[in-house]
Design an enzyme around this catalytic site. Sequence first.
Site, PDB file in Angstrom:
ATOM      1  N   HIS A 127      -7.098  -4.452  -1.178  1.00 22.96           N
ATOM      2  CA  HIS A 127      -6.404  -5.715  -1.445  1.00 22.96           C
ATOM      3  C   HIS A 127      -7.053  -6.415  -2.628  1.00 22.96           C
ATOM      4  CE1 HIS A 127      -6.337  -4.878   2.910  1.00 22.96           C
ATOM      5  NE2 HIS A 127      -5.060  -5.138   2.783  1.00 22.96           N
TER       6      HIS A 127
ATOM      7  N   HIS B 221       0.826  -1.211   0.000  1.00 18.30           N
ATOM      8  CA  HIS B 221       0.000   0.000   0.000  1.00 18.30           C
ATOM      9  C   HIS B 221       0.863   1.265   0.000  1.00 18.30           C
ATOM     10  CE1 HIS B 221      -3.258  -2.698   0.852  1.00 18.30           C
ATOM     11  NE2 HIS B 221      -2.798  -3.020   2.041  1.00 18.30           N
TER      12      HIS B 221
END
Lengths: 327, 327
Positions: B215, B56
């Site tokens: 995700h 991320h």
Amino acid sequence: MKKLINGVDTVLQESLDGFVAAHSDIVAMGQDRKFVRRAALNPGKVGLISGGGSGHEPLHAGFVGFGMLDAACPGEVFTSPTPDQMLEAADAVDQGAGVLFLVKNYEGDVMNFEMAAEMASGTVATTIINDDVAVETSTFSTGRRGVAGTMIVEKIVGAAAEAGADLASLKALGDRVNESSRSMGVALTSCTVPAAGKPMFEIGEDEMEMGVGIHGEPGRRRVALKPAADIAEEMIEAVCHDLNPKGDVLLLVNGFGATPAMELYLMYENARRALAKRGVKPVRSLVGNYVTSLDMAGCSLTLTSVDQEILQGWDAPVHTPALRWGM
Amino acid sequence: MKKLINGVDTVLQESLDGFVAAHSDIVAMGQDRKFVRRAALNPGKVGLISGGGSGHEPLHAGFVGFGMLDAACPGEVFTSPTPDQMLEAADAVDQGAGVLFLVKNYEGDVMNFEMAAEMASGTVATTIINDDVAVETSTFSTGRRGVAGTMIVEKIVGAAAEAGADLASLKALGDRVNESSRSMGVALTSCTVPAAGKPMFEIGEDEMEMGVGIHGEPGRRRVALKPAADIAEEMIEAVCHDLNPKGDVLLLVNGFGATPAMELYLMYENARRALAKRGVKPVRSLVGNYVTSLDMAGCSLTLTSVDQEILQGWDAPVHTPALRWGM
């Protein structure tokens, strides 16, 4: 083609409108969207203007602001802006001390900025940026292409302009930073120009384009994808062979738009190791998407040999949409 | 799988090494790469620690530095860090004023940070971030997921911690900023976890995943790709329906990793128009890749309802690898 757009005809204008709205504390739109300028000019300062085809964001408009550019002229995607854009930008930001054009070495850009320089009422000088060591001539350029080194020239010349340097000194400094900077890129995927609707080039699932340009132009060779260490080694070798850095450098790992930060930092680590073997040390570093090619995956490495003047220019305060420190 | 890596087992460590080397003026590596911490701590300050699965970036390590986090614990890609990582980070940055954990609402993260809080010798409080309005429960979460609003919490709580607020006040502020923030995302492509070697999900050439998680988890629905204006309208409607903003907001247009700046600014413009219809005005804006999903194309929109305290926290000086202003 999968893009977050409303239609191919309005991509540039809607993107520019969003950019200026999001950064209205720093920039303002020129008439008819011909250029983006600083919201507040610094009286008596030499005006710095760059520009080029869109699709390389944040270059150039993202570098308009204190300590970098006074105006940027956005062309259509991968297309030079027109001379009237540059002329109007020059008129808007010339404070009587002249204007310096910072131009990436592509035939269209060079020709149009030259025409604008000839037509301008004020004094204009030009620095051409041609930092890409990959190829000697290319699809859109005679001589080396101007790529990510451009933002380093803009930053360092921008700092000197802010400190009050005159036009001749700024041109000389721009030329010197350009000569001290070399880049090379690699692409894992193509990019897709909205108006074309399909990838600029085809590339296999296990291939990479070594020495790619920032418009997806061919590079040195199409080869099988290699480990990052080998890619970094080849790029650093090409850059160092040409630049012959003697010690301290600035290292820019520049993403082309679709490569995650995780991979860019991994490339930084591998580039750093390749430099260490050669006794070259990055004393300043920048990692991120700065000179992009729409949605191309891949990155470029840029080295700038630094001295006191270049380091001071790099470290000087900057306040633009895409680069900000010291203020 | 096309990635700039040397092997799937060394992606995280090489990326972290590059990150710490590139930003050694700001951060330092914890032992065994268990956490990244500030190079210099501010004595007497409450320690702010976040962390989560890698992939991320720049979240979370990119937000370590003055005015934001004191440490970040990187897990493997899309995998929670372990309690011992959080414990060692807490030991390293606790200055006697306690530690606040800022945790995205995923089962693994919440459980591991809870265990670390129970085992810690010092005082620990926790703020859970759950800003994603797309779904009520998801693949990895019970209750709403924590997404891009996390960085807004980190920034505003970070400013208050720097100004000397105590642990209880910081937890209350973190909870309040979380409750004032809502997000929703859209994906045009999947992302590929290096160790898996193939996309997280399949998606057609003319489809998008509306309400996607960071995700690649499923969102609300798989639908045909629409114009950016329609996408922005649907996301803004979902966020505003839930948040019910009364006037001024902070608007974050967050890229997931593979979407060019040009499209993010175009989405900003379309989001701004959708907000204007509702009488909502973005008084602060941020556009870029901040809370990403590896190489996923798409973006999220986050709104935070602002008041004086939140605006002051946002505007306060910050000096981290990924966010820097005012110093």
